[in-house]
Structures are given as structure tokens and as C-alpha cells.
Design a protein around this motif. Structure first.
Motif, PDB file in Angstrom:
ATOM      1  N   SER A 113       0.804  -1.213   0.000  1.00 32.45           N
ATOM      2  CA  SER A 113       0.000   0.000   0.000  1.00 32.45           C
ATOM      3  C   SER A 113       0.841   1.268   0.000  1.00 32.45           C
ATOM      4  N   ALA A 114       0.212   2.348  -0.459  1.00 29.85           N
ATOM      5  CA  ALA A 114       0.801   3.675  -0.327  1.00 29.85           C
ATOM      6  C   ALA A 114       0.162   4.419   0.838  1.00 29.85           C
ATOM      7  N   LYS A 115      -0.764   3.734   1.549  1.00 25.37           N
ATOM      8  CA  LYS A 115      -1.427   4.321   2.708  1.00 25.37           C
ATOM      9  C   LYS A 115      -1.444   3.330   3.862  1.00 25.37           C
ATOM     10  N   LEU A 116      -1.309   3.845   5.063  1.00 25.54           N
ATOM     11  CA  LEU A 116      -1.462   3.034   6.265  1.00 25.54           C
ATOM     12  C   LEU A 116      -2.942   2.954   6.605  1.00 25.54           C
ATOM     13  N   ARG A 117      -3.422   1.723   6.863  1.00 30.59           N
ATOM     14  CA  ARG A 117      -4.827   1.548   7.220  1.00 30.59           C
ATOM     15  C   ARG A 117      -4.945   0.776   8.525  1.00 30.59           C
ATOM     16  N   GLN A 118      -6.124   0.860   9.133  1.00 30.43           N
ATOM     17  CA  GLN A 118      -6.335   0.262  10.445  1.00 30.43           C
ATOM     18  C   GLN A 118      -7.651  -0.497  10.493  1.00 30.43           C
ATOM     19  N   GLY A 119      -7.752  -1.379  11.455  1.00 30.75           N
ATOM     20  CA  GLY A 119      -8.990  -2.094  11.716  1.00 30.75           C
ATOM     21  C   GLY A 119      -9.030  -2.503  13.168  1.00 30.75           C
ATOM     22  N   ARG A 120     -10.232  -2.778  13.661  1.00 29.00           N
ATOM     23  CA  ARG A 120     -10.399  -3.259  15.025  1.00 29.00           C
ATOM     24  C   ARG A 120     -10.643  -4.754  14.978  1.00 29.00           C
ATOM     25  N   MET A 121      -9.922  -5.492  15.817  1.00 22.09           N
ATOM     26  CA  MET A 121      -9.999  -6.940  15.822  1.00 22.09           C
ATOM     27  C   MET A 121     -10.338  -7.425  17.233  1.00 22.09           C
ATOM     28  N   LYS A 122     -10.934  -8.614  17.313  1.00 20.68           N
ATOM     29  CA  LYS A 122     -11.227  -9.192  18.623  1.00 20.68           C
ATOM     30  C   LYS A 122     -10.496 -10.524  18.765  1.00 20.68           C
ATOM     31  N   VAL A 123     -10.026 -10.801  19.959  1.00 22.29           N
ATOM     32  CA  VAL A 123      -9.313 -12.039  20.256  1.00 22.29           C
ATOM     33  C   VAL A 123     -10.326 -13.174  20.392  1.00 22.29           C
ATOM     34  N   THR A 124     -10.109 -14.250  19.629  1.00 21.57           N
ATOM     35  CA  THR A 124     -11.040 -15.378  19.657  1.00 21.57           C
ATOM     36  C   THR A 124     -10.423 -16.656  20.209  1.00 21.57           C
ATOM     37  N   GLU A 125      -9.104 -16.716  20.280  1.00 22.44           N
ATOM     38  CA  GLU A 125      -8.440 -17.901  20.836  1.00 22.44           C
ATOM     39  C   GLU A 125      -7.025 -17.528  21.247  1.00 22.44           C
ATOM     40  N   VAL A 126      -6.589 -18.041  22.387  1.00 23.57           N
ATOM     41  CA  VAL A 126      -5.238 -17.791  22.868  1.00 23.57           C
ATOM     42  C   VAL A 126      -4.523 -19.122  23.025  1.00 23.57           C
ATOM     43  N   ALA A 127      -3.420 -19.305  22.293  1.00 27.66           N
ATOM     44  CA  ALA A 127      -2.605 -20.511  22.372  1.00 27.66           C
ATOM     45  C   ALA A 127      -1.274 -20.167  23.038  1.00 27.66           C
ATOM     46  N   GLU A 128      -0.383 -21.145  23.103  1.00 29.72           N
ATOM     47  CA  GLU A 128       0.870 -20.965  23.849  1.00 29.72           C
ATOM     48  C   GLU A 128       1.727 -19.841  23.287  1.00 29.72           C
ATOM     49  N   THR A 129       1.861 -19.758  21.980  1.00 33.28           N
ATOM     50  CA  THR A 129       2.722 -18.730  21.380  1.00 33.28           C
ATOM     51  C   THR A 129       1.991 -17.886  20.345  1.00 33.28           C
ATOM     52  N   THR A 130       0.710 -18.174  20.101  1.00 35.99           N
ATOM     53  CA  THR A 130      -0.058 -17.431  19.110  1.00 35.99           C
ATOM     54  C   THR A 130      -1.398 -16.995  19.691  1.00 35.99           C
ATOM     55  N   VAL A 131      -2.032 -16.072  18.993  1.00 40.80           N
ATOM     56  CA  VAL A 131      -3.376 -15.643  19.362  1.00 40.80           C
ATOM     57  C   VAL A 131      -4.171 -15.459  18.078  1.00 40.80           C
ATOM     58  N   ALA A 132      -5.396 -15.983  18.065  1.00 39.92           N
ATOM     59  CA  ALA A 132      -6.272 -15.853  16.902  1.00 39.92           C
ATOM     60  C   ALA A 132      -7.149 -14.620  17.068  1.00 39.92           C
ATOM     61  N   VAL A 133      -7.327 -13.891  15.969  1.00 43.64           N
ATOM     62  CA  VAL A 133      -8.159 -12.691  15.990  1.00 43.64           C
ATOM     63  C   VAL A 133      -9.115 -12.726  14.805  1.00 43.64           C
ATOM     64  N   GLN A 134     -10.227 -12.036  14.935  1.00 44.17           N
ATOM     65  CA  GLN A 134     -11.196 -11.889  13.862  1.00 44.17           C
ATOM     66  C   GLN A 134     -11.648 -10.444  13.778  1.00 44.17           C
TER      67      GLN A 134
END
Length: 251
Positions: free
Chosen positions: A168-189
Motif C-alpha cells: 500500500s501507499a497508505k497506512l490503514r487500520q482495523g479493530r480486531m477481537k481475540v477469539t483464541e489464545v494458544a501458547e505462542t499465538t493468538v487468533a483474531v477476527q
């Protein structure tokens, strides 16, 4: 660059593409970041990346300033011709753009990556730049683990869709929610502005964080996910589990 976590240590095949002249946006179904916000958000541009056949290509990743001379990003953004993650001197020319939400002449600050360190625990790397960035507030790593249902902000320089992939030529953002927490990773949607707001190609390494003043608390780093936009879970690398390793190297 984005990868499937299951093949992280093998062949990294998801989300790599040659930079093209196609129109570029970032964070699929996200929103533009106003100029002056999230100055720590970094755009990494890689050139002359080697392939096994001896040819080369260009690509990009996202990241964030974590200390005056360090960028945190995805580990798979730096690899050899076989796409195995590497540490040490940067494996190909990599520039970093900071301090702007729009890429253009005279905007932001540019640095050059000199060295890379892989965490060894998850898909996180630290990239050292040639000169300290002293006028931008860095993100700080949050020590506590992510919580189910927690809302995080994603800011990246990736593509809008998987159809015409381009940084991209622009920085964009979004809001995400945590749906699962594992030992070294986290799932978001995706949460806002749409439920299919999601990371896309070239968002690899983008920070998921909680904004605070000019900086914020880093929770995780973009690693891999389905083709964008999507409503499925995105896999991100937890920053808290490598917080001691990060502090050891950026002190």
C-alpha cells in the motif's frame, strides 16, 4: 508476506508476490489512518530477494518501531532462497518507512535494515536499522497475555484484496477481537469497521496493539491467515511470550 503457521519452518509459500503497479490499499475493509497517528507503524520494502533458481523478486512487510534502533515484524519476512527464516546480516536490501501514514516524497523517515534476529519461539523477528529514530514514540510490549474477547487495533501497509496484491501507499487500520489464545499465538477476527476487516498480503509483521497516547501496548504480530477479506480467524504471534528476549536485545 504472510504464511501459514503450519509450514513456518518449511517452505513459506503463502502471500509472497512481486511488487506491481496495481492500485494499493491496506488492511482489507479497514479505514485510513489519519496523518499524525501511529507514527511507529513501519513499512518494510525488500528488493532482490533470492529464489532457488537464481532469479530475484521484490516484496514488502509491515512492522512497528519497538525501540529507537529496532523494528519488530514477522520472522518469515527475512529468509534465504529456500525460504527458511534467517538471523544475522539482513539477507537482502530492506528499507523502512516510519512517521507517516502516506508514502510520498518528503514524508516520514526512512531507515535501512542492517541485521535481523529471529525469536526462535514464534513468527517474530527484530530488525535493526542503521540510525536510531529518536523523534517517534515506540510501541512497548505488554507483559500480560491476551484475553478472549479483547479488542485490538491492527495497523498495516498491506493489500486491500488478494486479487491484485500490492503493498500500500497508505497506512490503514482495523479493530480486531481475540477469539483464541494458544501458547505462542493468538487468533483474531474482524470487529470494525466490518466483521470481515482483516489483514492481507504485505501486512505480515503488522502490530496488533492497544493505543495509548502517541504509542501503545503491543500484543501480537501478524503472521498468517486466509485470503482477504475474510471473517475467519487470523493467526498472530504473541509478543508477551518473547518479551524477555526482546528486552535483552533492544536494551
Amino acid at each position: 508476506m504472510r504464511i501459514r503457521a503450519a509450514v513456518y519452518a518449511a517452505v513459506l509459500t503463502v502471500g509472497f508476490a512481486v511488487i506491481s503497479a496495481m492500485p494499493a490499499y491496506a488492511v482489507a475493509n479497514g479505514e485510513d489512518v489519519p496523518q499524525g497517528k501511529f507514527a511507529f507503524a513501519a513499512k518494510l520494502t525488500m528488493t532482490d530477494i533470492p529464489k532457488p533458481d537464481g532469479s530475484k523478486y521484490d516484496s514488502a512487510c509491515s512492522g512497528a518501531l519497538i525501540a529507537p534502533q529496532w523494528i519488530i515484524t514477522a520472522g518469515h519476512c527475512f529468509h534465504n532462497a529456500q525460504r527458511d527464516p534467517v538471523s544475522g546480516p539482513v539477507p537482502y536490501p530492506t528499507s523502512v518507512l516510519l512517521g507517516t501514514t502516506v508514502q510520498g516524497d518528503g514524508l516520514g523517515e526512512t531507515r535501512t535494515v542492517t541485521d535481523v534476529l529471529q525469536s526462535g519461539k514464534n513468527d517474530i523477528a527484530l530488525a535493526k536499522v542503521d540510525k536510531p529514530v529518536t523523534d517517534i514514540t515506540s510501541l512497548s510490549v505488554r507483559r500480560k497475555a491476551p484475553a478472549l474477547g479483547e479488542k485490538l487495533t491492527l495497523a498495516g501497509w498491506g493489500s486491500l484484496t488478494a486479487t491484485h496484491r500490492a503493498p500500500s501507499a497508505k497506512l490503514r487500520q482495523g479493530r480486531m477481537k481475540v477469539t483464541e489464545v494458544a501458547e505462542t499465538t493468538v487468533a483474531v477476527q474482524g470487529s470494525a469497521p466490518k466483521n470481515d476487516t482483516s489483514a492481507c498480503s504485505y501486512d505480515s509483521g503488522a502490530p496488533y496493539f492497544i493505543p495509548e497516547g502517541d504509542g501503545g501496548k503491543l500484543v501480537s504480530i501478524e503472521s498468517t491467515g486466509p485470503e482477504c477479506p475474510h471473517t475467519e480467524a487470523e493467526t498472530t504471534a504473541r509478543a508477551d511470550v518473547v518479551e524477555d528476549w526482546i528486552c535483552e536485545h533492544i536494551a
